[in-house]
Write an enzyme that holds these catalytic residues in place. Structure first.
Site, PDB file in Angstrom:
ATOM      1  N   LYS A   1      68.178 -37.063  57.511  1.00 52.23           N
ATOM      2  CA  LYS A   1      67.490 -36.085  56.644  1.00 52.23           C
ATOM      3  C   LYS A   1      68.510 -35.343  55.791  1.00 52.23           C
ATOM      4  O   LYS A   1      68.357 -35.188  54.580  1.00 52.23           O
ATOM      5  CB  LYS A   1      66.698 -35.075  57.468  1.00 52.23           C
ATOM      6  CG  LYS A   1      66.217 -33.863  56.650  1.00 52.23           C
ATOM      7  CD  LYS A   1      65.482 -32.847  57.488  1.00 52.23           C
ATOM      8  CE  LYS A   1      66.329 -31.899  58.224  1.00 52.23           C
ATOM      9  NZ  LYS A   1      66.850 -30.758  57.439  1.00 52.23           N
ATOM     10  N   ASN A   2      69.593 -34.883  56.409  1.00 51.65           N
ATOM     11  CA  ASN A   2      70.552 -34.023  55.712  1.00 51.65           C
ATOM     12  C   ASN A   2      71.504 -34.770  54.784  1.00 51.65           C
ATOM     13  O   ASN A   2      72.359 -34.162  54.153  1.00 51.65           O
ATOM     14  CB  ASN A   2      71.312 -33.166  56.726  1.00 51.65           C
ATOM     15  CG  ASN A   2      70.394 -32.117  57.320  1.00 51.65           C
ATOM     16  OD1 ASN A   2      69.273 -31.914  56.844  1.00 51.65           O
ATOM     17  ND2 ASN A   2      70.846 -31.461  58.367  1.00 51.65           N
TER      18      ASN A   2
ATOM     19  N   CYS B   1      65.091 -17.126  56.394  1.00 49.13           N
ATOM     20  CA  CYS B   1      64.904 -18.323  57.221  1.00 49.13           C
ATOM     21  C   CYS B   1      64.901 -17.889  58.674  1.00 49.13           C
ATOM     22  O   CYS B   1      65.560 -16.914  59.036  1.00 49.13           O
ATOM     23  CB  CYS B   1      66.049 -19.307  56.955  1.00 49.13           C
ATOM     24  SG  CYS B   1      66.059 -20.705  58.079  1.00 49.13           S
TER      25      CYS B   1
ATOM     26  N   ARG C   1      71.083 -16.616  55.658  1.00 46.33           N
ATOM     27  CA  ARG C   1      71.427 -17.789  54.834  1.00 46.33           C
ATOM     28  C   ARG C   1      71.507 -17.459  53.342  1.00 46.33           C
ATOM     29  O   ARG C   1      70.758 -18.004  52.535  1.00 46.33           O
ATOM     30  CB  ARG C   1      70.468 -18.941  55.107  1.00 46.33           C
ATOM     31  CG  ARG C   1      70.445 -19.361  56.571  1.00 46.33           C
ATOM     32  CD  ARG C   1      69.567 -20.552  56.829  1.00 46.33           C
ATOM     33  NE  ARG C   1      70.172 -21.799  56.394  1.00 46.33           N
ATOM     34  CZ  ARG C   1      69.577 -22.995  56.568  1.00 46.33           C
ATOM     35  NH1 ARG C   1      68.386 -23.061  57.143  1.00 46.33           N
ATOM     36  NH2 ARG C   1      70.166 -24.092  56.168  1.00 46.33           N
TER      37      ARG C   1
ATOM     38  N   ASP D   1      73.228 -27.985  64.903  1.00 45.85           N
ATOM     39  CA  ASP D   1      71.901 -28.610  64.924  1.00 45.85           C
ATOM     40  C   ASP D   1      71.601 -29.320  66.239  1.00 45.85           C
ATOM     41  O   ASP D   1      70.511 -29.863  66.410  1.00 45.85           O
ATOM     42  CB  ASP D   1      71.768 -29.596  63.759  1.00 45.85           C
ATOM     43  CG  ASP D   1      71.776 -28.889  62.404  1.00 45.85           C
ATOM     44  OD1 ASP D   1      71.935 -29.578  61.389  1.00 45.85           O
ATOM     45  OD2 ASP D   1      71.648 -27.649  62.388  1.00 45.85           O
TER      46      ASP D   1
ATOM     47  N   ARG E   1      59.197 -32.064  60.025  1.00 46.08           N
ATOM     48  CA  ARG E   1      60.134 -31.889  58.918  1.00 46.08           C
ATOM     49  C   ARG E   1      61.369 -32.771  59.074  1.00 46.08           C
ATOM     50  O   ARG E   1      61.986 -33.172  58.100  1.00 46.08           O
ATOM     51  CB  ARG E   1      60.594 -30.433  58.833  1.00 46.08           C
ATOM     52  CG  ARG E   1      59.482 -29.428  58.523  1.00 46.08           C
ATOM     53  CD  ARG E   1      60.102 -28.088  58.196  1.00 46.08           C
ATOM     54  NE  ARG E   1      61.158 -28.275  57.199  1.00 46.08           N
ATOM     55  CZ  ARG E   1      62.123 -27.386  57.001  1.00 46.08           C
ATOM     56  NH1 ARG E   1      62.169 -26.297  57.727  1.00 46.08           N
ATOM     57  NH2 ARG E   1      63.052 -27.604  56.089  1.00 46.08           N
TER      58      ARG E   1
HETATM   59  C1  EPZ Z   1      73.207 -27.411  56.329  1.00 49.73           C
HETATM   60  O1  EPZ Z   1      72.644 -26.138  56.018  1.00 49.73           O
HETATM   61  C2  EPZ Z   1      72.105 -28.166  57.079  1.00 49.73           C
HETATM   62  N1  EPZ Z   1      70.946 -28.306  56.222  1.00 49.73           N
HETATM   63  C3  EPZ Z   1      71.724 -27.393  58.329  1.00 49.73           C
HETATM   64  O2  EPZ Z   1      70.772 -28.159  59.060  1.00 49.73           O
HETATM   65  C4  EPZ Z   1      72.948 -27.219  59.202  1.00 49.73           C
HETATM   66  O3  EPZ Z   1      72.620 -26.424  60.310  1.00 49.73           O
HETATM   67  C5  EPZ Z   1      74.073 -26.526  58.393  1.00 49.73           C
HETATM   68  O4  EPZ Z   1      74.351 -27.261  57.186  1.00 49.73           O
HETATM   69  C6  EPZ Z   1      75.363 -26.434  59.186  1.00 49.73           C
HETATM   70  O5  EPZ Z   1      75.779 -27.682  59.603  1.00 49.73           O
HETATM   71  C7  EPZ Z   1      70.891 -29.373  55.361  1.00 49.73           C
HETATM   72  O6  EPZ Z   1      71.796 -30.171  55.239  1.00 49.73           O
HETATM   73  C8  EPZ Z   1      69.638 -29.512  54.562  1.00 49.73           C
HETATM   74  P1  EPZ Z   1      75.916 -23.949  55.410  1.00 49.73           P
HETATM   75  P2  EPZ Z   1      73.394 -25.191  54.957  1.00 49.73           P
HETATM   76  O7  EPZ Z   1      75.902 -23.704  53.947  1.00 49.73           O
HETATM   77  O8  EPZ Z   1      74.065 -26.069  53.992  1.00 49.73           O
HETATM   78  C9  EPZ Z   1      76.641 -19.202  55.462  1.00 49.73           C
HETATM   79  C10 EPZ Z   1      68.724 -28.622  60.087  1.00 49.73           C
HETATM   80  O9  EPZ Z   1      68.295 -28.234  61.194  1.00 49.73           O
HETATM   81  N2  EPZ Z   1      76.583 -19.256  53.985  1.00 49.73           N
HETATM   82  O10 EPZ Z   1      76.972 -24.830  55.934  1.00 49.73           O
HETATM   83  O11 EPZ Z   1      72.452 -24.200  54.456  1.00 49.73           O
HETATM   84  C11 EPZ Z   1      75.291 -19.533  56.111  1.00 49.73           C
HETATM   85  O12 EPZ Z   1      74.446 -18.431  56.148  1.00 49.73           O
HETATM   86  C12 EPZ Z   1      69.445 -27.630  59.166  1.00 49.73           C
HETATM   87  O13 EPZ Z   1      68.622 -29.781  59.685  1.00 49.73           O
HETATM   88  C13 EPZ Z   1      76.883 -18.105  53.275  1.00 49.73           C
HETATM   89  O14 EPZ Z   1      77.206 -17.068  53.851  1.00 49.73           O
HETATM   90  O15 EPZ Z   1      74.495 -24.500  55.895  1.00 49.73           O
HETATM   91  C14 EPZ Z   1      75.724 -20.024  57.493  1.00 49.73           C
HETATM   92  O16 EPZ Z   1      75.924 -18.923  58.319  1.00 49.73           O
HETATM   93  C15 EPZ Z   1      69.372 -26.227  59.666  1.00 49.73           C
HETATM   94  N3  EPZ Z   1      76.795 -18.153  51.924  1.00 49.73           N
HETATM   95  C16 EPZ Z   1      77.044 -20.721  57.190  1.00 49.73           C
HETATM   96  O17 EPZ Z   1      77.517 -20.224  55.935  1.00 49.73           O
HETATM   97  C17 EPZ Z   1      76.460 -19.305  51.246  1.00 49.73           C
HETATM   98  O18 EPZ Z   1      76.382 -19.294  50.011  1.00 49.73           O
HETATM   99  C18 EPZ Z   1      76.939 -22.235  57.104  1.00 49.73           C
HETATM  100  O19 EPZ Z   1      75.932 -22.538  56.162  1.00 49.73           O
HETATM  101  C19 EPZ Z   1      76.170 -20.471  51.987  1.00 49.73           C
HETATM  102  C20 EPZ Z   1      76.243 -20.419  53.368  1.00 49.73           C
END
Ligand code: EPZ
Length: 429
Positions: A22-23, A126, A131, A316, A408
């Protein structure tokens, strides 16, 4: 609303075909907006998020056709999408659609890179954390985009196109890295991304973009270099197997006992999780077909695990591991460092008889001899499947409510588990 009924206590034996990730699928579909030619994606999973993204891309004017069944294909083979973003008629991604799936916010990158402008609704809150998208916007402004926030929408403009630059992420972000890689692919000059995410899905998107004519090197490491090109072409790309689905079924076999081959799984995509499972007492054996996971007779040993970006233990799989540790012989500790509110499954597992204490980002789990079936509520994608894993080992019947969360991200979950002997069925309405 659909529910899932599970009667626990049966071992899992047989084989489970792992679907496309998915990701990886979501950013790959979004990357189609970078070219006016057709991108063909194979091994695409049939998921609610994929269907919703088709609608979101369609809203921009993208045509998507899906291949019909081919000779020799089974219902477990992924679908093939032909995505044609030749005629983008609208560069706005509305709140009604973006608010339903955060990743759709990423369309901002290819739209501003190729069309010079994008107006995208902020994704909103979320269940697993605040996020924010500040680092995604930082990446785009590092490439020269003007960013404005207006009544819940981000407006990104680059009328003369984006320019290469340096993007140094203060923390590892998967979404930030996807956005930076996509945007920089069409920027003038070269871009360096420091402290980039190393998740396999980043590498899969970079592989596909390079087939489309991009010049990306270092994907999969924390330093990615991109030489921008004026135009990208079409390509054909096979989506990488889903490492989180792989890890989820491996945890399920560890929970119930049994012996299952996870077909198409690639062990190197989630070595950290397989190392933890081996420590727990599970046999994990790479095979030609994928990975064989077995636990027979031996108990479940407790562990201490902290989630971290790849190649660390994936957040995850945190909920799924917690479900497994509810039956460990001793005390386990799981620390969640990526999302600040990713313990929504704890109270639901406690409803099944688990002993779990929370202290900030750390959960302490006292293993129990048996869990007992009960009605439980799914809250987010990964939390919901941890309840399914616990229910597979619980005595009696469990009813999991709000399973739309599962749809999902897990393709044909009941079929895949019941084919291995689980007593699981979907109850509609
Ligand atoms: C991706 O989310 C995945 N989603 C998530 O999977 C996964 O948990 C996550 O990466 C971490 O591996 C998809 O690929 C669609 P991040 P993403 O940007 O990209 C903070 C699932 O269950 N952050 O790496 O949104 C954020 O809040 C989902 O399939 C900021 O502060 O994760 C988090 O604490 C859930 N500012 C951390 O960084 C930003 O602009 C990591 O987020 C962006 C992120």
């Amino acid at each position: 609303m659909d529910r899932i009924r599970i009667t626990g206590g049966r071992k899992l034996n047989g084989s489970i075909p792992i679907s496309g990730a998915k990701n990886a699928t979501l950013p790959l579909m979004i990357a189609s907006l970078l070219t006016d030619q057709v991108l063909v994606l194979e091994n695409v999973p049939r998921l609610a998020d994929v269907n919703l993204l088709q609608r979101i891309l369609g809203n921009h004017g993208v045509d998507i056709t899906v291949n019909g069944k081919r000779v020799g294909e089974t219902q477990y083979d992924g679908q093939t999408l032909h995505i044609n973003a030749g005629n983008i008629i609208d560069t706005t991604a509305p709140y009604e659609l973006v608010s339903r799936m955060r990743a759709s916010f990423w369309v901002i990158a290819p739209l501003v890179a190729r069309m010079g402008q994008a107006r995208v609704s902020m994704p909103g809150g979320c269940a697993i954390g605040t996020r924010p998208v500040d680092l995604l916007l930082m990446a785009l402004s590092s490439l020269g985009a003007e960013i404005e926030i207006d009544r819940g929408y981000v407006i990104a403009r680059a009328p003369d196109g984006l320019k290469g630059g340096t993007i140094a992420f203060p923390k590892v972000t998967v979404s930030g890295t996807h956005v930076a890689v996509m945007a920089a692919s069409l920027a003038r000059g070269s871009t360096v991304i420091e402290n980039a995410a190393r998740e396999p899905e980043i590498g899969d998107v970079a592989d596909c973009l390079n087939k489309m004519g991009a010049k990306i090197s270092g994907a999969g490491t924390s330093r990615i270099v991109i030489e921008g090109v004026p135009k990208l072409t079409g390509a054909r790309h096979r989506v990488v197997p889903d490492r989180i689905e792989t890890g989820t079924y491996a945890m399920a076999v560890a929970m119930t006992g049994g012996d299952v081959v996870l077909e198409n799984a690639r062990p190197e995509l989630l070595q950290a999780a397989f190392d933890v499972l081996a420590h727990v007492g599970v046999e994990v054996t790479p095979t030609n077909a994928g990975v064989r996971v077995a636990r027979n007779g031996s108990g479940i040993a407790p562990v201490e695990v902290t989630t971290s970006p790849f190649p660390g233990f994936p957040t995850d799989l945190q909920a799924q591991l917690m479900a497994l540790m509810t039956r460990a012989k001793g005390t386990s500790r799981i620390t969640e460092t990526i999302f600040e509110n990713r313990f929504m499954h704890v109270q639901e597992l406690v409803r099944l008889g688990a002993h779990i204490a929370l202290d900030g980002e750390c959960a302490t789990i006292e293993g129990v001899e048996t869990l007992t079936g009960a009605p439980v509520m799914a809250t987010d994608l990964r939390a919901s499947v941890s309840l399914v894993i616990a229910a597979l080992a619980a005595e009696g019947e469990t009813m999991v409510h709000r399973v739309y969360h599962l749809d999902r991200g897990f393709e044909r979950l009941e079929d895949k588990l019941s084919a291995c002997g689980a007593a699981i069925e979907r109850v509609s309405g």
